[in-house]
Design a protein around this motif. Structure first.
Motif, short mmCIF file in Angstrom:
data_model
loop_
_atom_site.label_atom_id
_atom_site.label_comp_id
_atom_site.label_asym_id
_atom_site.label_seq_id
_atom_site.Cartn_x
_atom_site.Cartn_y
_atom_site.Cartn_z
N SER A 54 0.85 -1.19 0.00
CA SER A 54 0.00 0.00 0.00
C SER A 54 0.88 1.24 0.00
O SER A 54 1.90 1.28 0.70
CB SER A 54 -0.92 0.00 1.23
OG SER A 54 -1.71 1.16 1.27
N ASP A 55 0.49 2.22 -0.81
CA ASP A 55 1.18 3.52 -0.84
C ASP A 55 2.68 3.37 -1.09
O ASP A 55 3.51 4.10 -0.52
CB ASP A 55 0.96 4.29 0.47
CG ASP A 55 -0.51 4.58 0.72
OD1 ASP A 55 -1.24 4.81 -0.26
OD2 ASP A 55 -0.92 4.56 1.90
N GLY A 56 3.04 2.43 -1.94
CA GLY A 56 4.45 2.27 -2.30
C GLY A 56 5.29 1.52 -1.30
O GLY A 56 6.53 1.52 -1.40
N TRP A 57 4.66 0.85 -0.33
CA TRP A 57 5.38 0.07 0.68
C TRP A 57 4.83 -1.34 0.76
O TRP A 57 3.63 -1.55 0.64
CB TRP A 57 5.27 0.73 2.06
CG TRP A 57 5.93 2.06 2.17
CD1 TRP A 57 5.35 3.28 2.00
CD2 TRP A 57 7.31 2.30 2.46
NE1 TRP A 57 6.28 4.29 2.17
CE2 TRP A 57 7.49 3.71 2.46
CE3 TRP A 57 8.41 1.48 2.72
CZ2 TRP A 57 8.73 4.31 2.70
CZ3 TRP A 57 9.65 2.08 2.97
CH2 TRP A 57 9.80 3.48 2.95
N VAL A 58 5.73 -2.28 0.99
CA VAL A 58 5.34 -3.66 1.28
C VAL A 58 5.51 -3.87 2.78
O VAL A 58 6.53 -3.49 3.36
CB VAL A 58 6.22 -4.67 0.50
CG1 VAL A 58 5.91 -6.10 0.93
CG2 VAL A 58 6.02 -4.50 -1.00
N THR A 59 4.50 -4.46 3.40
CA THR A 59 4.51 -4.67 4.85
C THR A 59 4.23 -6.13 5.15
O THR A 59 3.35 -6.74 4.53
CB THR A 59 3.45 -3.79 5.53
OG1 THR A 59 3.68 -2.42 5.17
CG2 THR A 59 3.52 -3.92 7.05
#
Length: 240
Positions: free
Chosen positions: A123-128
């Motif tokens: 999401s929003d350019g991040w992988v979590t």
């Protein structure tokens, strides 16, 4: 007196015969018919639409929107997947005491394995993703929340108590899905675009990815396949 009785008897017999003929000529009304029940909707009965326009798992291969397919290790049942650092983060289907297995897959091989409390997200350019203590371990104190760019750069790790784990659960559903027919249930969902949601739908022993459009319009985005909870035919990648 006797003639009168005979005459009266004759009139009664004639009246009886006339009434019998009248009843026979009158048709018996048919009982009112109840409308036939509508057939229950089935996955196979849905209209067929285009394949998913986001990445998804199709029979142990990651299918990209452009058509490219990347095989995944056969030993992994997939509940969630995110492309990451030239490979994938893959959550499996080994749900146990609130955890799942999380594998780092590169070039078709599992190079790392962890326990996790849910599926990886983007999401929003991040992988979590979350690395948690395995149920069999003696460590019930800490968990690690990882965040990085999709290419693997800028990774940060934050240690958190398990009771403060963010809302990342073993259920990979990410977009609420309502108003589906009875006896259909959703194992995962993701936003395909601004107007459509994709959902992995199970009906009895069958499964398919269903596209849900404006005003609840439904169509199949994949064929209907036999549902195996340990090795499902379909799983969704991160939506848009």
């Amino acid at each position: 007196m006797r003639r009168t009785s005979v005459r009266t008897l004759g009139l009664l017999v004639a009246a009886f015969l006339l009434a019998s003929c009248s009843d026979a000529a009158t048709p018996t009304p048919a009982p009112p018919s109840s409308p036939s029940p509508s057939p229950r909707p089935t996955l196979a009965g849905l209209p067929t639409g285009a394949p998913p326009r986001i990445g998804y798992v199709d029979h142990q291969a990651y299918a990209e929107s452009g058509g490219r397919r990347t095989p995944l290790p056969r030993r992994l049942g997939v509940s969630g997947i995110v492309p990451y650092a030239g490979g994938f983060l893959v959550s499996d289907t080994l749900f146990f005491e609130g955890t799942v297995g999380l594998a780092v897959v590169r070039e078709g091989r599992v190079v790392e394995t962890h326990c996790s409390a849910g599926v990886p997200t983007r999401s929003d350019g991040w992988v979590t993703w979350l690395v948690a203590s395995c149920p069999e371990s003696a460590d019930f104190i800490t968990a690690e929340l990882h965040r990085a760019r999709p290419d693997g750069s800028e990774e940060t790790v934050r240690e958190i108590p398990p009771r403060r784990v963010p809302d990342v659960t073993a259920n990979p559903e990410t977009v609420p899905v309502t108003a589906l027919p009875r006896r259909w249930y959703v194992t995962a969902s993701a936003r395909e675009d601004g107007r459509h949601v994709l959902a992995v739908v199970v009906q009895g022993r069958w499964s398919a990815i269903v596209r849900i459009g404006p005003r609840g319009a439904l169509e199949r985005a994949t064929p209907v396949e036999w549902f195996d909870p340990n090795l499902p035919a379909y799983a969704l990648g991160p939506g848009r």
